[in-house]
Design a protein around this motif. Structure first.
Motif, PDB file in Angstrom:
ATOM      1  N   THR A 172      17.093  34.744   2.837  1.00 35.01           N
ATOM      2  CA  THR A 172      17.275  33.379   3.625  1.00 35.01           C
ATOM      3  C   THR A 172      16.234  32.455   3.429  1.00 35.01           C
ATOM      4  O   THR A 172      16.447  31.565   4.227  1.00 35.01           O
ATOM      5  CB  THR A 172      16.993  34.027   5.185  1.00 35.01           C
ATOM      6  OG1 THR A 172      15.618  34.490   5.294  1.00 35.01           O
ATOM      7  CG2 THR A 172      18.106  35.087   5.593  1.00 35.01           C
ATOM      8  N   GLY A 173      15.358  32.713   2.365  1.00 37.17           N
ATOM      9  CA  GLY A 173      14.589  31.633   1.787  1.00 37.17           C
ATOM     10  C   GLY A 173      13.117  32.116   1.935  1.00 37.17           C
ATOM     11  O   GLY A 173      12.327  31.203   1.233  1.00 37.17           O
ATOM     12  N   LYS A 177      18.080  35.591  14.814  1.00 32.73           N
ATOM     13  CA  LYS A 177      17.688  34.793  13.719  1.00 32.73           C
ATOM     14  C   LYS A 177      18.642  33.512  13.348  1.00 32.73           C
ATOM     15  O   LYS A 177      18.381  32.585  12.734  1.00 32.73           O
ATOM     16  CB  LYS A 177      17.587  35.679  12.387  1.00 32.73           C
ATOM     17  CG  LYS A 177      18.749  36.472  11.844  1.00 32.73           C
ATOM     18  CD  LYS A 177      18.543  37.113  10.754  1.00 32.73           C
ATOM     19  CE  LYS A 177      19.671  38.000  10.123  1.00 32.73           C
ATOM     20  NZ  LYS A 177      19.471  38.699   8.977  1.00 32.73           N
ATOM     21  N   ASP A 178      20.198  33.898  13.580  1.00 36.00           N
ATOM     22  CA  ASP A 178      21.075  32.910  13.212  1.00 36.00           C
ATOM     23  C   ASP A 178      21.111  32.055  14.179  1.00 36.00           C
ATOM     24  O   ASP A 178      21.775  30.690  13.961  1.00 36.00           O
ATOM     25  CB  ASP A 178      22.497  33.631  13.054  1.00 36.00           C
ATOM     26  CG  ASP A 178      22.479  34.604  11.951  1.00 36.00           C
ATOM     27  OD1 ASP A 178      21.771  34.431  10.967  1.00 36.00           O
ATOM     28  OD2 ASP A 178      23.262  35.541  12.154  1.00 36.00           O
ATOM     29  N   LYS A 179      20.467  31.949  15.283  1.00 34.13           N
ATOM     30  CA  LYS A 179      20.616  30.911  16.300  1.00 34.13           C
ATOM     31  C   LYS A 179      19.441  30.063  16.476  1.00 34.13           C
ATOM     32  O   LYS A 179      19.215  29.086  17.042  1.00 34.13           O
ATOM     33  CB  LYS A 179      20.745  31.636  18.024  1.00 34.13           C
ATOM     34  CG  LYS A 179      21.914  32.577  17.979  1.00 34.13           C
ATOM     35  CD  LYS A 179      21.814  33.285  19.177  1.00 34.13           C
ATOM     36  CE  LYS A 179      23.136  34.329  19.168  1.00 34.13           C
ATOM     37  NZ  LYS A 179      23.066  34.833  20.738  1.00 34.13           N
ATOM     38  N   PRO A 207      16.787  27.359  14.235  1.00 33.90           N
ATOM     39  CA  PRO A 207      16.883  26.329  13.291  1.00 33.90           C
ATOM     40  C   PRO A 207      16.740  26.916  11.967  1.00 33.90           C
ATOM     41  O   PRO A 207      15.667  27.721  11.658  1.00 33.90           O
ATOM     42  CB  PRO A 207      16.000  25.245  13.745  1.00 33.90           C
ATOM     43  CG  PRO A 207      15.678  25.395  15.436  1.00 33.90           C
ATOM     44  CD  PRO A 207      16.067  27.053  15.410  1.00 33.90           C
ATOM     45  N   SER A 208      17.303  26.337  10.943  1.00 35.07           N
ATOM     46  CA  SER A 208      16.957  26.877   9.660  1.00 35.07           C
ATOM     47  C   SER A 208      15.511  26.507   9.209  1.00 35.07           C
ATOM     48  O   SER A 208      14.842  27.374   8.417  1.00 35.07           O
ATOM     49  CB  SER A 208      17.997  26.149   8.622  1.00 35.07           C
ATOM     50  OG  SER A 208      17.753  24.621   8.505  1.00 35.07           O
ATOM     51  N   ASP A 209      14.936  25.610   9.743  1.00 34.95           N
ATOM     52  CA  ASP A 209      13.336  25.079   9.322  1.00 34.95           C
ATOM     53  C   ASP A 209      12.413  25.631  10.600  1.00 34.95           C
ATOM     54  O   ASP A 209      11.366  25.163  10.548  1.00 34.95           O
ATOM     55  CB  ASP A 209      13.334  23.630   9.270  1.00 34.95           C
ATOM     56  CG  ASP A 209      13.664  23.038  10.492  1.00 34.95           C
ATOM     57  OD1 ASP A 209      14.385  23.570  11.418  1.00 34.95           O
ATOM     58  OD2 ASP A 209      13.386  21.712  10.251  1.00 34.95           O
ATOM     59  N   SER A 210      13.103  26.525  11.175  1.00 37.44           N
ATOM     60  CA  SER A 210      11.960  27.125  12.378  1.00 37.44           C
ATOM     61  C   SER A 210      10.777  27.772  11.788  1.00 37.44           C
ATOM     62  O   SER A 210      11.142  28.630  10.910  1.00 37.44           O
ATOM     63  CB  SER A 210      12.764  28.156  13.366  1.00 37.44           C
ATOM     64  OG  SER A 210      11.806  28.693  14.139  1.00 37.44           O
ATOM     65  N   ALA A 225      10.755  31.535  12.908  1.00 39.54           N
ATOM     66  CA  ALA A 225      11.432  32.511  12.018  1.00 39.54           C
ATOM     67  C   ALA A 225      11.012  32.849  10.650  1.00 39.54           C
ATOM     68  O   ALA A 225      11.028  33.725  10.331  1.00 39.54           O
ATOM     69  CB  ALA A 225      12.757  31.763  11.674  1.00 39.54           C
ATOM     70  N   LYS A 226      10.406  31.751  10.042  1.00 39.37           N
ATOM     71  CA  LYS A 226       9.642  32.257   8.733  1.00 39.37           C
ATOM     72  C   LYS A 226       8.533  32.980   8.951  1.00 39.37           C
ATOM     73  O   LYS A 226       8.210  33.946   7.927  1.00 39.37           O
ATOM     74  CB  LYS A 226       9.199  30.567   8.251  1.00 39.37           C
ATOM     75  CG  LYS A 226      10.292  29.765   7.830  1.00 39.37           C
ATOM     76  CD  LYS A 226       9.578  28.343   7.133  1.00 39.37           C
ATOM     77  CE  LYS A 226      10.841  27.414   6.669  1.00 39.37           C
ATOM     78  NZ  LYS A 226      10.247  26.308   6.229  1.00 39.37           N
TER      79      LYS A 226
END
Length: 432
Positions: free
Chosen positions: A304-305, A263-265, A267-270, A273-274
């Motif tokens: 994390t959002g 998860k940390d690898k 992208p934040s807007d992946s 991941a969401k």
């Protein structure tokens, strides 16, 4: 066989057929000549005998002349008969030969499959270029004609080299690119069987199994990935695949474990991941962890959002509020125990993989369930990615999305409204 060899063989066969046709006629003509020669010799021998008999006084000169005249008449009659009998065969034989050759040519042109032979030859010649394009990941750029040619060429190669694991892998990837998952799995399975130590083959097999959306195939893919991760535990691509397949299977522990690794690898807007975080949250709620306060990792993921919201309250949610009811006949004959499965499939293509699935024990009808992007089987294939869907409600005895005898279902088609929870009604009215 080369084209030169092919033409030589065909020419030889045509010559052989012509000889077979002409042989009886030639043989009869030779016999007629031999018979004529034999009769002439007999007449000469008889004339000599008559001359000797006259000299010996056995017959008179008058009898000799009469016998000679009779021999000459007989010889003339026989010669005329032979000429008439052999002279009438040429025209029928010629006409028959022409007709036979014409019919043979017409029949051969209809059944020789020369166009397909030429196409197969061209496909084999184009195999290196198309294979390179497939291996480089540009299969989407292949046209339908390229795909057909490549499939034919690979099959031709595998017919002569059945132990070529790379050929089987190419064939499997080609089937994957056109959405034929079952054939793809069979081909890739063969490649893995021929080269079990090849890690790439096993990864491709796991991807093909995941693409089907079938529970049994997903379980097999999870087993393959666990074996690969045992040999290479730091491989993030494998960990991400493992998180995805575990999320599809509802395996909360493995989803958390392997998503935490990657998860940390991401992208934040992946988007992936969401969706994985949303899936973990849904699985946690289903397991009763949130209700009992045992939030643990799901709360951490929420920080994390991702907002922990109930279905239908998220602003950008896409899906359907499905009311399921039974027809009169279904109320009498449909299964009373088992599972109700509500799922959505792409209505604008031949892809039958469900974009969203909800499964629950059979209970009283009518009832309403929400089928949304949170119910996706794969993070990259959700209702939000579709424009037209086929919504199906099925009463299943075993809880599997695949069809079994004795099950009942109903289906409707609908348009997907992005960011909305559209109400829709499905009546279960058909026995499978």
């Amino acid at each position: 066989m080369s084209w030169s060899e092919f033409y030589i063989v065909v020419s030889g066969l045509i010559t052989f057929v012509l000889l077979i046709v002409a042989f009886p006629w030639l043989r009869r003509k030779n016999h007629a000549q031999q018979d004529s020669l034999s009769n002439t010799q007999i007449v000469k021998q008889r004339l000599a005998e008559l001359e000797r008999e006259v000299q010996e006084g056995l017959i008179s000169e008058h009898d000799k002349r009469q016998a000679v005249d009779e021999l000459k008449l007989a010889l003339v009659d026989e010669s005329a008969f032979q000429s008439k009998r052999t002279g009438t065969a040429t025209l029928p034989l010629l006409v028959g030969g022409i007709v036979a050759l014409t019919c043979g040519a017409v029949v051969y042109s209809q059944v020789n499959q020369m166009s397909r032979v030429i196409k197969a030859s061209e496909a084999v010649e184009a195999l290196p270029e198309l294979s390179q394009q497939l291996a480089s990941g540009n299969a989407s750029n292949l046209t339908q004609e390229d795909i057909a040619s490549l499939t034919l060429a690979i099959r031709q190669r595998l017919r002569t080299q059945p132990e070529d694991d790379t050929g089987w892998m190419y064939l499997g990837r080609l089937f994957l690119s056109i959405g034929q998952e079952v054939q793809a799995i069979e081909a890739i399975d063969r490649a893995v069987e021929l080269a079990p130590e090849n890690t790439t083959h096993r990864i491709t097999l796991a991807q093909a199994l995941m693409a089907t959306g079938d529970v049994n195939n997903l379980s097999r893919a999870q087993t393959l990935l666990l074996g690969l991760l045992k040999d290479n535990p730091q491989n993030d691509n494998l960990a991400l695949m493992m998180a995805v397949v575990s999320a599809q299977l509802g395996d909360l522990d493995n989803t958390r474990q392997f998503f935490a690794q990657v998860k940390d690898k991401l992208p934040s807007d992946s988007d992936m991941a969401k969706r994985l975080m949303a899936r973990i949250d849904v699985l946690a709620r289903q397991a009763g962890e949130i209700a009992t306060g045992q939030v643990g990792e799901s709360t951490e993921l929420g920080n994390t959002g991702l907002e922990n919201t109930d279905e239908g309250t998220t602003d950008d949610i896409t899906g359907f509020s499905v009311t399921v009811d039974l027809s009169d006949e279904a109320q009498k004959s449909a299964p009373k125990e088992g599972f109700l499965i509500v799922f959505a499939q792409d209505g604008a293509s031949q892809n039958r993989m469900p974009a969203a699935v909800v499964k629950m024990p059979i209970q009283g009808f009518p009832l309403t369930v929400n089928l949304t992007t949170e119910n996706a089987m794969m993070p990259q294939f959700t209702l939000a990615a579709l424009s037209q869907v086929i919504l199906t409600a099925r009463l299943s005895l075993d809880g599997d999305v695949t069809v079994s005898s004795g099950e009942w279902q109903g289906s409707v088609e609908s348009t997907v409204e992005k960011g909305q929870l559209s109400p829709i009604r499905i009546t279960i009215n058909k026995e499978l």
